[in-house]
Design an enzyme around this catalytic site. Structure first.
Site, short mmCIF file in Angstrom:
data_model
loop_
_atom_site.label_atom_id
_atom_site.label_comp_id
_atom_site.label_asym_id
_atom_site.label_seq_id
_atom_site.Cartn_x
_atom_site.Cartn_y
_atom_site.Cartn_z
CG MET A 97 -11.37 2.99 2.56
SD MET A 97 -9.78 3.00 3.26
CE MET A 97 -8.53 2.95 1.97
CG MET A 154 -11.45 -3.06 5.83
SD MET A 154 -9.95 -2.67 4.88
CE MET A 154 -8.93 -1.48 6.18
CG ASP A 206 -5.77 -2.89 3.69
OD1 ASP A 206 -4.85 -2.79 4.20
OD2 ASP A 206 -6.60 -2.32 2.78
N GLY A 207 -4.52 -4.26 6.65
CA GLY A 207 -4.58 -3.69 7.99
C GLY A 207 -3.58 -4.31 8.91
N GLY A 208 -2.77 -3.52 9.43
CA GLY A 208 -1.70 -4.50 10.29
C GLY A 208 -1.18 -5.76 10.27
CG HIS A 220 -4.07 -1.74 -1.36
ND1 HIS A 220 -4.88 -2.60 -1.58
CD2 HIS A 220 -4.26 -0.97 -0.25
CE1 HIS A 220 -5.95 -2.19 -0.84
NE2 HIS A 220 -5.63 -1.17 0.00
N GLY A 267 1.44 -2.01 4.20
CA GLY A 267 1.94 -0.52 4.15
C GLY A 267 3.14 -0.25 5.00
CG HIS A 316 -9.13 -0.15 -0.04
ND1 HIS A 316 -8.65 -0.21 1.26
CD2 HIS A 316 -10.44 0.00 0.23
CE1 HIS A 316 -9.36 -0.61 2.20
NE2 HIS A 316 -10.76 -0.41 1.60
CG ASP A 318 -5.13 2.22 1.09
OD1 ASP A 318 -5.98 1.63 1.05
OD2 ASP A 318 -3.92 1.83 1.66
N GLY A 338 -8.91 4.10 7.47
CA GLY A 338 -8.26 5.30 7.63
C GLY A 338 -6.98 5.77 7.84
CG PHE A 339 -5.45 6.90 10.36
CD1 PHE A 339 -5.08 8.23 10.04
CD2 PHE A 339 -6.60 6.81 10.81
CE1 PHE A 339 -5.75 9.26 9.90
CE2 PHE A 339 -7.46 7.84 11.17
CZ PHE A 339 -7.25 9.25 10.76
N GLY A 340 -2.73 4.12 7.83
CA GLY A 340 -1.91 3.19 8.14
C GLY A 340 -1.33 2.96 9.39
CB SER A 396 -0.80 -0.13 1.35
OG SER A 396 -1.23 1.26 1.49
CG MET A 435 -8.24 6.99 2.98
SD MET A 435 -7.42 6.88 4.39
CE MET A 435 -6.52 5.23 4.29
C1 DX5 Z 1 -6.17 1.76 5.84
C2 DX5 Z 1 -5.69 1.20 4.60
C3 DX5 Z 1 -4.80 0.06 4.46
C4 DX5 Z 1 -3.29 0.77 5.01
C5 DX5 Z 1 -2.57 -0.44 5.44
O1 DX5 Z 1 -7.48 1.97 5.95
O2 DX5 Z 1 -7.03 0.44 3.75
O3 DX5 Z 1 -4.63 -0.14 3.02
O4 DX5 Z 1 -2.39 1.47 4.21
O5 DX5 Z 1 -1.61 0.02 6.19
P1 DX5 Z 1 -0.80 -0.76 7.22
O6 DX5 Z 1 -0.22 -1.99 6.54
O7 DX5 Z 1 0.29 0.09 7.56
O8 DX5 Z 1 -1.65 -1.24 8.49
ZN ZN Z 2 -6.33 -0.32 1.82
#
Ligand code: DX5
Ligand code: ZN
Length: 220
Positions: A68, A137, A175-177, A33, A197, A66, A35, A142-144, A8, A37
């Site tokens: 959002m 998800m 996706d996420g963490g 990927h 990400g 993606h 994102d 919303g955030f990495g 990402s 937003m």
């Molecule tokens: C969060 C995004 C993710 C984000 C993942 O809303 O959809 O794609 O970039 O970031 P990491 O891998 O740092 O959790």
């Molecule tokens: Zn994403």
């Protein structure tokens, strides 16, 4: 093992995007990927269609967009025109999700459906014919850099079951963490496509080290 890694670019150094994407390619990433937003559906504001066009110039890897954003149906055609190969919308933003998924395919992209941590998997059973990708998800969008929510593993298992029972070939993405400590559990639960990400772009050993660390865990 069969799996795909989708870095990402939310966590990339945008002043050096070309190099960062090339490093992803070299390390064997399977897609980029992106994102998107809007500051309405999620608190953060990130990219619009132009960054998709920029990425298209920089790479031949599939662009996994993606969305959002609220009312994604108004923007699908433009994202596809700019080079999106996969467009994923959120179930929570689409009152007419069946129509929206069909709209994505008609625009010429693969159709993805994303479910937030608080959204149950049941709608997948009704939509499986219209889906090329399911995105579970594992953080609130919303955030990495957020922490993987462990109950997501149960959601991945349930989604896997629904897709397998239907004989669906849809990709199951998480996706996420996602990092070296969470990726294997997500794989074992049934995910095959891993968005990362922070674990790629902020890895102490650089982008190739980050991608390799994920692959090493999955291949071990
Ligand atoms: C969060 C995004 C993710 C984000 C993942 O809303 O959809 O794609 O970039 O970031 P990491 O891998 O740092 O959790
Ligand atoms: Zn994403």
């Amino acid at each position: 093992m069969q799996f795909r890694i989708s870095p990402s670019i939310l966590s990339a150094d945008l002043s050096n995007l070309g190099e960062e994407i090339r490093a992803c390619e070299k390390a064997g990433a399977d897609a980029i990927h992106i994102d998107v937003m809007d500051g309405v559906y999620v608190p953060n504001i990130t990219f619009g269609p132009n960054i998709v066009a920029t990425c298209k110039e920089l790479t031949n890897l599939p662009l996994d967009v993606h969305l959002m954003i609220v009312e994604p149906e108004k923007h699908i055609a433009e994202f596809v025109a700019k080079g999106a190969d996969i467009v994923t919308v959120h179930y929570e933003t689409c009152p007419h999700i069946h129509r929206t998924l069909q709209q994505i395919r008609q625009s010429g992209a693969k159709a993805g459906l994303s479910l937030n941590p608080g959204t149950p998997v049941e709608p997948l059973a009704l939509l499986e014919q219209d889906l090329d990708l399911v995105l579970i998800m594992s953080v609130n969008p919303g955030f990495g850099g957020q922490k993987f929510i462990p109950v997501s593993l149960e959601k991945i298992r349930q989604a896997r079951q629904i897709l397998d029972r239907a004989g669906s070939k849809a990709d199951l993405q998480v996706d996420g963490g996602i990092d070296a400590s969470t990726v294997l559990a997500a794989y074992e639960a049934g995910a095959r496509n891993f968005v990362a990400g922070t674990a790629v772009f902020k890895h102490p050993k650089g982008i190739s080290g980050g991608i390799q660390a994920l692959k090493d865990v999955l291949n071990a």
